[in-house]
Structure formats: structure tokens, C-alpha cells
Design a protein around this motif. Sequence first.
Motif, PDB file in Angstrom:
ATOM      1  N   GLN A 178      -7.846 -73.661  -3.671  1.00 26.19           N
ATOM      2  CA  GLN A 178      -9.160 -73.481  -4.297  1.00 26.19           C
ATOM      3  C   GLN A 178     -10.260 -73.247  -3.262  1.00 26.19           C
ATOM      4  O   GLN A 178     -11.163 -72.434  -3.461  1.00 26.19           O
ATOM      5  N   GLU A 179     -10.145 -73.938  -2.129  1.00 26.87           N
ATOM      6  CA  GLU A 179     -11.187 -73.795  -1.105  1.00 26.87           C
ATOM      7  C   GLU A 179     -11.247 -72.353  -0.593  1.00 26.87           C
ATOM      8  O   GLU A 179     -12.319 -71.773  -0.439  1.00 26.87           O
ATOM      9  N   LYS A 180     -10.071 -71.782  -0.366  1.00 27.23           N
ATOM     10  CA  LYS A 180     -10.005 -70.386   0.094  1.00 27.23           C
ATOM     11  C   LYS A 180     -10.584 -69.458  -0.966  1.00 27.23           C
ATOM     12  O   LYS A 180     -11.317 -68.511  -0.666  1.00 27.23           O
ATOM     13  N   CYS A 181     -10.235 -69.740  -2.211  1.00 30.14           N
ATOM     14  CA  CYS A 181     -10.725 -68.893  -3.306  1.00 30.14           C
ATOM     15  C   CYS A 181     -12.250 -68.964  -3.396  1.00 30.14           C
ATOM     16  O   CYS A 181     -12.910 -67.938  -3.587  1.00 30.14           O
ATOM     17  N   ASP A 182     -12.807 -70.158  -3.250  1.00 32.12           N
ATOM     18  CA  ASP A 182     -14.272 -70.301  -3.297  1.00 32.12           C
ATOM     19  C   ASP A 182     -14.911 -69.507  -2.160  1.00 32.12           C
ATOM     20  O   ASP A 182     -15.943 -68.862  -2.338  1.00 32.12           O
ATOM     21  N   TRP A 183     -14.284 -69.550  -1.005  1.00 30.52           N
ATOM     22  CA  TRP A 183     -14.788 -68.813   0.162  1.00 30.52           C
ATOM     23  C   TRP A 183     -14.786 -67.301  -0.113  1.00 30.52           C
ATOM     24  O   TRP A 183     -15.741 -66.596   0.217  1.00 30.52           O
ATOM     25  N   VAL A 185     -15.102 -65.791  -2.899  1.00 33.83           N
ATOM     26  CA  VAL A 185     -16.184 -65.450  -3.836  1.00 33.83           C
ATOM     27  C   VAL A 185     -17.548 -65.623  -3.156  1.00 33.83           C
ATOM     28  O   VAL A 185     -18.384 -64.717  -3.180  1.00 33.83           O
ATOM     29  N   ASN A 186     -17.749 -66.763  -2.505  1.00 39.73           N
ATOM     30  CA  ASN A 186     -19.087 -67.085  -1.982  1.00 39.73           C
ATOM     31  C   ASN A 186     -19.435 -66.309  -0.719  1.00 39.73           C
ATOM     32  O   ASN A 186     -20.566 -65.890  -0.532  1.00 39.73           O
ATOM     33  N   GLU A 187     -18.460 -66.107   0.164  1.00 33.61           N
ATOM     34  CA  GLU A 187     -18.758 -65.446   1.443  1.00 33.61           C
ATOM     35  C   GLU A 187     -18.510 -63.946   1.424  1.00 33.61           C
ATOM     36  O   GLU A 187     -19.157 -63.199   2.137  1.00 33.61           O
ATOM     37  N   LEU A 188     -17.542 -63.518   0.610  1.00 37.28           N
ATOM     38  CA  LEU A 188     -17.200 -62.085   0.619  1.00 37.28           C
ATOM     39  C   LEU A 188     -17.737 -61.350  -0.606  1.00 37.28           C
ATOM     40  O   LEU A 188     -17.674 -60.124  -0.660  1.00 37.28           O
TER      41      LEU A 188
END
Length: 335
Positions: A178-183, A185-188
Amino acid sequence: MSQNRQVVIRELPKGELTNDHFELVDGEMPGVDEGQVRVRTILMSIDAANRAWMQGATYREAVKAGDVMHTYSIGEVVESKDPSLSEGDIVAVEARWADYVTVKARHAQKLPDYRPLTHMLSVLGIAGKTAYHGLIGVGAPKAGETVVVSAAAGSVGIFVGQIAKALGCRAVGIAGGQEKCDWVVNELGFDACVDYRGGNLFRELKAACPDGIDIYFDNVGGEVLETVLFQMNMKGRVVCCGAVSQYNADAPTGPRNLPGLIVVKRLRMEGFIVMDFADQDAKAESDLMGWVKEGKIVVVEDVVEGLENAPRALTGLLAGDNRGKRMVRVAPDPS
Ligand code: NAP
């Protein structure tokens, strides 16, 4: 102090690749014959495909036990016996995990004086070009379509989703955790990203792609591919880029829904190798740089320091510990 440190493949893996399959040795400084250049390695690309090369011949020769590990790298010419290249030139070469390599000058591609050099392995290197050519050349996206990409936080994946967004598509990633997925969305800036390890890939993908999937850029193969195929729209395109889920596996898995779904949904499934599109590289580089300048593409690089750390850089990448384009820095950039 060694003349030329090298990382040798001690033994080929059966199943999971570990750091113990490699050994750091002191090698000889390679000689230089007429028509050759000696290159000091600066940056080495670390790619999922490195593991596939250990499974046998692919689009290139297989690597064997006892070989100094193969790679693509960027380096500085330190000795030249060919008029086409001079000392100090920066070149891209098919190289080895070593401080120095000797190659035929005609096999070394002279690079423009562009900094940072890391961009030559990321957005302007194989990662960026694979994303560009695969998505545009094979996937043929139209604005408004939904593009799904797996290994979305990886070297190629980060660019696929961002290019899709730049072209007006909906970009949905699939990544581990989930952390990677949030990244993602939020960063890319992807519209959504689904955790394939969460146990609900089908349901969560359906929620993230309410209009179905028009293009699937497949970096992983296996069960993820099988799940995505069920949600493809009619006349959808599946861009087969790689199958990282299979590289460490003893026996291949899935997908089981082929060719049935290809027929019923009139899908096009097409593989490619980035070099197939070499004649369009200049356009790719100019478009990619344009999007970087406009802030539409964020370049994420994951640089591991030190030749001795190359084995863990590769085994870690296969385990998913990278974000963006992974590479190993062997020596500092020349001033
Ligand atoms: P990468 O995406 O930077 O790293 C590989 C990623 O794969 C990991 O970060 C991991 O992320 C994911 N992964 C690992 N095991 C997985 C599994 N069992 N199921 C799903 N995902 C898994 O690596 P890359 O070098 O850019 O390569 C990406 C793909 O592009 C590979 O398939 C490679 O062979 C292909 N490629 C093809 C071409 C071409 O010309 N066709 C050129 C370059 C690369 P998670 O944490 O998300 O699992």
C-alpha cells in the motif's frame, strides 16, 4: 588495491537469485587493441532482465557461470586506439560489472555532454525509451482511455503511467504494498494504484478502472496478467514488455485465460524489445525531455553506491525494494 574489481557469477541460480550467487574478485586491467577503447565504468544499469539473461538466451546471449556479470553501463573513455573516440568521451556500452572494460570502439555509443549522467540511464535511457515506445508504438493510446501498468513504481513503470497522463489517459498502476501504491499516486500523479499483494486485486482493479481497461502495459506476466485480462475492454491492447514475476520462478505460472479472452474481446497482445524502435529514439528523447521540462514527468532514480553492492542492488530489485530507475554508481561523474 585491485587494478580492476569485477563481480563474477559464481553459480547460476535455480529459483531465487541471492547475493551468494556472485563474488567480488580482483581482475586484471584489460588491454586495448587497435579499434578498441578502455572504458572506466561510472554507472551500471540494474534491470529485471539481468535475471532473465540467466535463464538462457533471450534477445541476447545468455550469461553463464564464471562470467563477469553482464550489464549496460555509462563510462568514460580512458584509452582509445580508434580515431572515432578520444580520452574523456562519455559512452554507453554493453559492459560488465567491473571497474574497467575494453570494447570495440564501434560498439561504444558516444553520448552528448548532458548532465546529470544518471538521466542517460533513466528517462533518456532504456527505461524511459521502453516506456515510450511500448506505450506509444505498441499500445497506441488515445486521450480518455484507461492505461494500466504493472511494476508501476519501477524503472519502466513510473514512466509509462506519467506518459499516459501526459497524453490525456487515465493511468492506473499495480504495485507491491500500500505504501508504494500511495507513493505512485501522490508523487507520480497516477489516478490510482492497486496493491497486487493485498489479496483483492480483481476487486480493487475493477474499482480503480470503472470504464474497463483499454491498454495493459505488462511488466510482470503470471497471475497479475491473468487478472487484468478479465477486465480488458473490447479491442484492448496488451503491451508485453516483460514477465518479472517469472524470472525467479522454477515453473512458469499463468495466465490460464488465453487464448479464450483474446478471441472474445478481440484483444491485440504484442511483445516488443526497446531496440525495435531505435529509428524513433530521437523523437522519444525530445518528447520525454519536453515533458520533464513541463513538469509532466518526474524522474525518480534509485542509485546504489559501489560496485561491491551490485548483487544486492539486483536481488533487491527483484524483491521490489526499488523506487524508480535503479542503477549502481561505480565512480563519480567526470568534472
Ligand atoms: P523494475 O520495474 O525497476 O523492478 C522490478 C519490479 O518488479 C520490482 O520493483 C517489483 O515491484 C516488481 N516485481 C517483482 N516481483 C514481482 C512479482 N512476482 N509480481 C509482480 N511484480 C513483481 O525493473 P525493470 O528493469 O524496469 O523491468 C520492468 C520490466 O520491464 C521487466 O519485466 C523487464 O524485463 C522489462 N523490460 C523490458 C524491456 C523491453 O525492451 N521489452 C526493456 C526494459 C525492461 P513491486 O514491489 O511492485 O512488486
